[in-house]
Design a protein around this motif. Sequence first.
Motif, PDB file in Angstrom:
ATOM      1  N   PRO A  17     -43.516 -22.431   9.450  1.00  0.00           N
ATOM      2  CA  PRO A  17     -42.623 -23.399   8.796  1.00  0.00           C
ATOM      3  C   PRO A  17     -42.806 -24.806   9.362  1.00  0.00           C
ATOM      4  O   PRO A  17     -43.131 -24.989  10.538  1.00  0.00           O
ATOM      5  CB  PRO A  17     -41.223 -22.869   9.122  1.00  0.00           C
ATOM      6  N   ASN A  18     -42.612 -25.770   8.506  1.00  0.00           N
ATOM      7  CA  ASN A  18     -42.662 -27.192   8.858  1.00  0.00           C
ATOM      8  C   ASN A  18     -44.015 -27.633   9.399  1.00  0.00           C
ATOM      9  O   ASN A  18     -44.092 -28.527  10.234  1.00  0.00           O
ATOM     10  CB  ASN A  18     -41.552 -27.536   9.856  1.00  0.00           C
ATOM     11  N   THR A  19     -45.077 -27.003   8.945  1.00  0.00           N
ATOM     12  CA  THR A  19     -46.421 -27.428   9.326  1.00  0.00           C
ATOM     13  C   THR A  19     -47.185 -27.836   8.078  1.00  0.00           C
ATOM     14  O   THR A  19     -46.878 -27.402   6.970  1.00  0.00           O
ATOM     15  CB  THR A  19     -47.210 -26.316  10.040  1.00  0.00           C
ATOM     16  N   VAL A  20     -48.172 -28.673   8.275  1.00  0.00           N
ATOM     17  CA  VAL A  20     -49.033 -29.102   7.181  1.00  0.00           C
ATOM     18  C   VAL A  20     -50.411 -28.518   7.444  1.00  0.00           C
ATOM     19  O   VAL A  20     -50.943 -28.635   8.552  1.00  0.00           O
ATOM     20  CB  VAL A  20     -49.125 -30.640   7.108  1.00  0.00           C
TER      21      VAL A  20
END
Length: 68
Positions: A17-20
Amino acid sequence: MKKTLPMLALRGKYIFPNTVIHFDVSRSKSIRAIEEAMEQDQLIFLNNQMDPTMEDPGIVDLYHRRQG
C-alpha cells in the motif's frame, strides 16, 4: 453496499500500500481490467497468483484471505 472492482492478477510481484511501481501488462484480461478502471475512474484490485508461470489463472490459483 458492496463495491465491485476490476481485478488484475500479478505474476511474481508484490505491491505494498501507498507505493508507486511501474510494471508491464500483457494479458488481454489484465488490459481490459485496467481499461475498465480508467473508464469508470475507479480503483483496480491487485492480487497475486500462486504460480507466476500460469498464463490464465482461475480464482483457485490466486491468493486469498483465510477465514477463521
